[in-house]
Design an enzyme around this catalytic site. Sequence first.
Site, PDB file in Angstrom:
ATOM      1  N   HIS A  82      43.064  28.885  20.316  1.00 16.99           N
ATOM      2  CA  HIS A  82      42.053  28.836  19.267  1.00 16.99           C
ATOM      3  C   HIS A  82      40.702  29.282  19.811  1.00 16.99           C
ATOM      4  O   HIS A  82      40.308  28.907  20.908  1.00 16.99           O
ATOM      5  CB  HIS A  82      41.916  27.409  18.710  1.00 16.99           C
ATOM      6  CG  HIS A  82      40.926  27.318  17.601  1.00 16.99           C
ATOM      7  ND1 HIS A  82      41.225  27.711  16.313  1.00 16.99           N
ATOM      8  CD2 HIS A  82      39.628  26.948  17.578  1.00 16.99           C
ATOM      9  CE1 HIS A  82      40.164  27.563  15.546  1.00 16.99           C
ATOM     10  NE2 HIS A  82      39.167  27.100  16.290  1.00 16.99           N
ATOM     11  N   ASP A 161      40.489  18.351   5.659  1.00 18.65           N
ATOM     12  CA  ASP A 161      39.567  19.259   6.344  1.00 18.65           C
ATOM     13  C   ASP A 161      39.084  20.355   5.393  1.00 18.65           C
ATOM     14  O   ASP A 161      37.910  20.712   5.398  1.00 18.65           O
ATOM     15  CB  ASP A 161      40.231  19.887   7.574  1.00 18.65           C
ATOM     16  CG  ASP A 161      39.346  20.969   8.185  1.00 18.65           C
ATOM     17  OD1 ASP A 161      38.229  20.634   8.613  1.00 18.65           O
ATOM     18  OD2 ASP A 161      39.738  22.150   8.179  1.00 18.65           O
ATOM     19  N   ARG A 168      30.748  20.421   3.527  1.00 18.17           N
ATOM     20  CA  ARG A 168      29.784  20.609   4.618  1.00 18.17           C
ATOM     21  C   ARG A 168      29.050  21.923   4.460  1.00 18.17           C
ATOM     22  O   ARG A 168      27.841  22.029   4.657  1.00 18.17           O
ATOM     23  CB  ARG A 168      30.508  20.576   5.967  1.00 18.17           C
ATOM     24  CG  ARG A 168      30.954  19.191   6.399  1.00 18.17           C
ATOM     25  CD  ARG A 168      31.964  19.258   7.523  1.00 18.17           C
ATOM     26  NE  ARG A 168      31.451  19.955   8.691  1.00 18.17           N
ATOM     27  CZ  ARG A 168      32.211  20.577   9.598  1.00 18.17           C
ATOM     28  NH1 ARG A 168      33.533  20.576   9.470  1.00 18.17           N
ATOM     29  NH2 ARG A 168      31.673  21.193  10.622  1.00 18.17           N
ATOM     30  N   SER A 183      37.299  18.887  12.848  1.00 17.35           N
ATOM     31  CA  SER A 183      37.801  19.919  11.944  1.00 17.35           C
ATOM     32  C   SER A 183      38.723  20.894  12.677  1.00 17.35           C
ATOM     33  O   SER A 183      39.841  21.177  12.238  1.00 17.35           O
ATOM     34  CB  SER A 183      36.600  20.662  11.333  1.00 17.35           C
ATOM     35  OG  SER A 183      36.993  21.849  10.698  1.00 17.35           O
ATOM     36  N   LYS A 187      43.385  20.756  12.609  1.00 22.17           N
ATOM     37  CA  LYS A 187      44.261  21.885  12.256  1.00 22.17           C
ATOM     38  C   LYS A 187      45.208  22.227  13.404  1.00 22.17           C
ATOM     39  O   LYS A 187      46.327  22.675  13.184  1.00 22.17           O
ATOM     40  CB  LYS A 187      43.415  23.107  11.876  1.00 22.17           C
ATOM     41  CG  LYS A 187      42.659  22.906  10.563  1.00 22.17           C
ATOM     42  CD  LYS A 187      41.919  24.151  10.128  1.00 22.17           C
ATOM     43  CE  LYS A 187      40.637  24.399  10.869  1.00 22.17           C
ATOM     44  NZ  LYS A 187      39.425  23.834  10.288  1.00 22.17           N
TER      45      LYS A 187
HETATM   46  N1  URA Z   1      35.791  25.886  12.823  1.00 27.97           N
HETATM   47  C1  URA Z   1      36.418  24.947  12.088  1.00 27.97           C
HETATM   48  O1  URA Z   1      37.598  25.046  11.810  1.00 27.97           O
HETATM   49  N2  URA Z   1      35.706  23.902  11.648  1.00 27.97           N
HETATM   50  C2  URA Z   1      34.401  23.756  11.914  1.00 27.97           C
HETATM   51  O2  URA Z   1      33.823  22.789  11.494  1.00 27.97           O
HETATM   52  C3  URA Z   1      33.764  24.743  12.670  1.00 27.97           C
HETATM   53  C4  URA Z   1      34.497  25.796  13.131  1.00 27.97           C
END
Ligand code: URA
Length: 433
Positions: A82, A161, A168, A183, A187
């Site tokens: 990621h 999320d 947000r 967040s 995932k």
């Molecule tokens: N990437 C994400 O998936 N969430 C965030 O809050 C910031 C970057």
Amino acid sequence: MNILQLIEKKKLGGAFSQEEIGQIVSSYSGGSLPDYQMAALLMAIYFKGMTEKETLDLTQAMVQSGDSLDLSDIKGVRVDKHSTGGVGDTTSLILGPILAACGLVVAKMSGRGLGHTGGTLDKLDAIPGFSSDLSEEAFMDQANAIGLVIGGQSASLTPADKKMYALRDATGTVNSMPLIASSIMSKKIAIKNDILVLDVKAGEGAFMENKEAAEELAQLLVKIGQGAGRKVAALVTSMDQPLGQAIGNSLEVIEAIECLKGRGPKDLYDLVLALAQKALVLAGEEDPDQAKKRVEEALEKGLALDKFRDMVIYQGGDPACIGDYALLPSCAYSLEVKAPRSAFIKRLPALEIGEIARDLGAGRLSLEDELDLGAGLVLEKKQGDFVEKGQGLCRLYANDEDKLQLAQARFLEVLEFSDEAPKNQDLILSIVE
Ligand code: URA
Ligand code: CA
């Protein structure tokens, strides 16, 4: 406690218990907690922060808001990567095939780009016929058959999320360390991989503007991952200038294929190599030099390129584009921006260059915007390079001549020159594990 008491608690800097966090997340994703109260709570978190324990609990609560993807039917060591989002970051398209060629399994769910950052799914859309919209069965079968699959984020994973991120985004509370960390990691944890390598970007083109903040985020991400039983490492890398030369969807697919053919830009290759090496070491390769050798071999023998081709074929794409880039989407117009004077390039700011590529059509301002897959730019010089007056700095691609003119003007405006050679910036700033 009722929700008003919970808002008050955080407003005064208190820490939530696991039960309280579970209550907040489940009532928000279930719809009984309204946006206005959740917004107030997010703002309180933004200002008062969260402890590490709260952040771990929040991550787990978000994972539990939806399904998890159990990859245990996939044989082999499963690895995910990621990146916190950069400009011109094509690494996933190169790293996935390399790791698969080295015998690991990469079953990855990626996202789309927004603003100045690109998304892997958008890049893959540039391959004619390619589909990232896979059923769970097709996703699993492909991972088992070739060790490499890149699909879209399943809607059933981490619904909390999705809802919280949208709120947000609308309330100025994106930029909070615990909210970003939970967040991202929710995932990742919802997909049950064995290994996770993280690329945490630092710089003006990234969520974290400096190395210290990026390191803090990296440490938090690693702790959350380890808490969930993953083997995790994070590289903190510079995003002061775009990665590689190409920014744009077709253009980055070409750059990724070139890299797989052993002809990619050095910075992009170096980063891919570092991430691959780290993943192989976490997977049990004891000698980092041997890990490096395995990566080099996968590239030299064409095994990584073969994996990329297999993925394209499995996902419905036309593999002929690997040998013939003319089959990829392209633009009617292009323009080379020339250096106005002889000098060193001191600054090639990632954020602004990403915005220029976006405005040419390579990116979107809102998720509904259509992309121009052929649009973008290719940098001919990077930070630290010397350029002679009149030499090419970059080539812009668009389907609208006015956009080219605007992009050229902005490019020359954001670039900074210097008569002295600027200090060399490291790409890999630190490693957290
Ligand atoms: N990437 C994400 O998936 N969430 C965030 O809050 C910031 C970057
Ligand atoms: Ca690039």
